[in-house]
Design an enzyme around this catalytic site. Structure first.
Site: not given
Length: 253
Positions: A165, A142
Site C-alpha cells: 500500500y 493516501s
C-alpha cells in the site's frame, strides 16, 4: 447543494466501493452526470439503490486491469469532463505483515493496483488527446503515500499497514506529475486526494489509538472526502494540477 458540477459528465471507476457509491451520489447532487463503472454490476446496482439514486447515471462493467475494458468505457461518450479512479484491486494474500509478504505477492499487488492506476491514467490522457475536451482526473492516494506508518496504532489488533500500500500510494503521486508533465496541456490535469483513515468498523482499540494521532476527529466518514474531489473536478480548480490534497485532521503533522 451548490451545483458546482452542473453540466459536467464524470466517469467513476469503482462506483460500487465504499467511496465510489457515495461519490456517485455527490456528483449527481452537485449537478453532474455519472458514467459509473465497476467489476460487480449486481452489487454496485444494489448499493446505488440503497442510496435512492434513481437517475443521473449510467452503469457499465469495468475491469481497470484490462486495456480493452478501460478503452470501452471511455469510448461511450466523447464529452467526458473528468474521471475519478476509486478502485483498489488486490490479491488474496494482500495485507500480510511485512516479513510474511513474498516477492511474488508484492509484485502481483503492485501490478494490480499501481499497474491499473497507470493504465487508467494513460488511457484518460489518450482520451483527452483524441477528443481535445478539457479533462480532470482525480486519483486516490493516501496519508501513507506521504508519511511513514505509525505502527504503534495497530498494536493489539490483527491489522497492519501493508507495505504494498505504501509503495503503491506514494508512486501514484509521482505518476500523476509525470503524466501531466508529459501531456503538457493546461486543459488536462491530474490531481490526488489523500485521505486519512476512513471508518469501516475497525476494532475499537485501533479507533482509539488512531484518534489520539489526530486533532480530535479520529477516523473520517467517507462523505468527508467528497468535497475535495468535487473541487478538483470543478472549474474552481482550473489550473490546479499535479497536486495532492491531504484530508486527515492533522494525522500527518
Amino acid at each position: 447543494m451548490t451545483n458546482i458540477l452542473k453540466g459536467k459528465k464524470i466517469l467513476i471507476a469503482g462506483a460500487g466501493g465504499l467511496l465510489g457509491t457515495q461519490l456517485v451520489k455527490k456528483i449527481i447532487d452537485e449537478g453532474g452526470y455519472v458514467i459509473a463503472g465497476d467489476y460487480d454490476l449486481v452489487s454496485t446496482q444494489n448499493k446505488l439503490n440503497e442510496l435512492n439514486i434513481t437517475a443521473g447515471y449510467e452503469l457499465y462493467q469495468l475491469d481497470v486491469t484490462s486495456l480493452e475494458s478501460v478503452q470501452k468505457i471511455l469510448a461511450i461518450t466523447p464529452d467526458l469532463d473528468g474521471a475519478v479512479n476509486t478502485t483498489y484491486p488486490r490479491n488474496k494474500t494482500y495485507g500480510a505483515h511485512f516479513y510474511d509478504v513474498t516477492l511474488e505477492s508484492f509484485n502481483e499487488n503492485l501490478s494490480l493496483h499501481l499497474g491499473s492506476s497507470f493504465l487508467f491514467s494513460q488511457q484518460c490522457a489518450a482520451y483527452f488527446q483524441k477528443n481535445q475536451h478539457s479533462f480532470s482526473l482525480v486519483n486516490i492516494s493516501s496519508i501513507y503515500g506521504v508519511v511513514a506508518p505509525k505502527f504503534e496504532i495497530y498494536e493489539n489488533t490483527k491489522m497492519t499497514m501493508p507495505v504494498e500500500y505504501a509503495a503503491i500510494k506514494s508512486a501514484i503521486l509521482h505518476l500523476n506529475k509525470y503524466i501531466v508533465a508529459y501531456v503538457s496541456d493546461s486543459r488536462f490535469k491530474i490531481n490526488s486526494v489523500s485521505p486519512g483513515g476512513i471508518f469501516d468498523h475497525q476494532p475499537d482499540s485501533f479507533l482509539e489509538a488512531y484518534k489520539k494521532e489526530t486533532n480530535g476527529t479520529g477516523m473520517l466518514d467517507v462523505t468527508e472526502i467528497l468535497g475535495s474531489i468535487v473541487f478538483l473536478l470543478s472549474n474552481e480548480s482550473k489550473y490546479v494540477t499535479g497536486q495532492n490534497i491531504i484530508i486527515d485532521d492533522g494525522f500527518t503533522l
